[in-house]
Design a protein around this motif. Structure first.
Motif, PDB file in Angstrom:
ATOM      1  N   TRP A  37      51.488   5.453  46.016  1.00  0.00           N
ATOM      2  CA  TRP A  37      51.040   6.817  46.320  1.00  0.00           C
ATOM      3  C   TRP A  37      51.420   7.193  47.753  1.00  0.00           C
ATOM      4  O   TRP A  37      51.867   8.303  48.012  1.00  0.00           O
ATOM      5  CB  TRP A  37      49.528   6.910  46.102  1.00  0.00           C
ATOM      6  N   GLU A  41      54.982   8.465  45.443  1.00  0.00           N
ATOM      7  CA  GLU A  41      55.049   8.343  43.992  1.00  0.00           C
ATOM      8  C   GLU A  41      53.768   8.912  43.386  1.00  0.00           C
ATOM      9  O   GLU A  41      52.684   8.725  43.908  1.00  0.00           O
ATOM     10  CB  GLU A  41      55.210   6.878  43.589  1.00  0.00           C
ATOM     11  N   ARG A  42      53.920   9.613  42.280  1.00  0.00           N
ATOM     12  CA  ARG A  42      52.759  10.193  41.610  1.00  0.00           C
ATOM     13  C   ARG A  42      52.727   9.732  40.160  1.00  0.00           C
ATOM     14  O   ARG A  42      53.766   9.419  39.567  1.00  0.00           O
ATOM     15  CB  ARG A  42      52.794  11.735  41.682  1.00  0.00           C
ATOM     16  N   ASN A  44      52.431   9.943  36.242  1.00  0.00           N
ATOM     17  CA  ASN A  44      52.726  10.865  35.159  1.00  0.00           C
ATOM     18  C   ASN A  44      51.560  10.761  34.177  1.00  0.00           C
ATOM     19  O   ASN A  44      51.531   9.872  33.330  1.00  0.00           O
ATOM     20  CB  ASN A  44      54.058  10.511  34.493  1.00  0.00           C
ATOM     21  N   TRP A  45      50.602  11.662  34.321  1.00  0.00           N
ATOM     22  CA  TRP A  45      49.386  11.584  33.501  1.00  0.00           C
ATOM     23  C   TRP A  45      49.670  11.759  32.010  1.00  0.00           C
ATOM     24  O   TRP A  45      48.861  11.357  31.179  1.00  0.00           O
ATOM     25  CB  TRP A  45      48.349  12.602  33.975  1.00  0.00           C
ATOM     26  N   TRP A  85      43.522   9.099  48.142  1.00  0.00           N
ATOM     27  CA  TRP A  85      44.208   8.479  47.013  1.00  0.00           C
ATOM     28  C   TRP A  85      43.231   8.210  45.867  1.00  0.00           C
ATOM     29  O   TRP A  85      43.534   8.491  44.706  1.00  0.00           O
ATOM     30  CB  TRP A  85      44.880   7.161  47.428  1.00  0.00           C
ATOM     31  N   TYR A  88      42.524  11.201  43.856  1.00  0.00           N
ATOM     32  CA  TYR A  88      43.667  11.484  42.976  1.00  0.00           C
ATOM     33  C   TYR A  88      43.647  10.563  41.751  1.00  0.00           C
ATOM     34  O   TYR A  88      43.785  11.019  40.604  1.00  0.00           O
ATOM     35  CB  TYR A  88      44.966  11.294  43.771  1.00  0.00           C
TER      36      TYR A  88
END
Length: 171
Positions: A37, A41-42, A44-45, A85, A88
């Motif tokens: 994070w 980088e996130r 992909n839910w 974080w 999130y």
């Protein structure tokens, strides 16, 4: 030295009604997901397989059995990078079935809380977490002491009543 404390999954598997998690630290050290994070980088839910971990399945299984799983966090504001974080990543906890709330530390005056984070199972068993100053997890211990139980139940419920639901808490 091996721990005599059963794994979380075993404790939750033996829970029948409720499991509550109380967190009060602003930093729990580093981990690979936090580091990703921080690199931008996130998650992909929409790709559940990429973020769904055994922990999430353990929670989902308990919720499916009728166990109410709640998590309350007391946080300093402005929040630390770790809490940013964690906020999130909490989407995964919610998707697993947890009900999560946040209480700004400035609103946590006027009642007592234990000095350690904990899980409380069915109001009868506490798994106390011990951390080093840098946020690193050191050890866990179990307690069924009536005084400990009374304090933990009371503190959690007081925080829960004051705290802001995850969907409404913005950072």
């Amino acid at each position: 030295m091996p721990s005599s404390v059963p794994p979380f999954s075993e404790l939750l598997a033996n829970t029948r009604e409720s499991a509550v998690h109380f967190e009060m630290r602003d930093d729990y050290g580093t981990n690979p997901r936090l580091e990703a994070w921080q690199r931008g980088e996130r998650i992909n839910w929409d790709d559940r397989e990429s973020w769904w971990h055994p922990f999430h399945q353990t929670i989902a299984d308990a919720v499916a059995r009728g166990v109410a799983v709640r998590r309350a966090r007391i946080v300093s504001e402005p929040v630390s990078e770790y809490i940013r974080w964690e906020h999130y990543a909490t989407h995964a906890n919610v998707m697993a079935g947890e009900d999560v709330r946040w209480l700004p530390r400035s609103q946590a005056t006027g009642f007592l809380v234990p000095a350690n984070d904990f899980w409380l199972f069915d109001g009868k068993l506490i798994r106390v977490h011990h951390f080093a100053g840098d946020g690193r997890h050191v050890s866990d211990e179990l307690s069924t002491d009536p005084g400990d139980l009374k304090l933990c139940v009371s503190a959690f419920e007081e925080v829960w009543q004051r705290a802001i639901p995850h969907s409404e808490y913005t950072i």
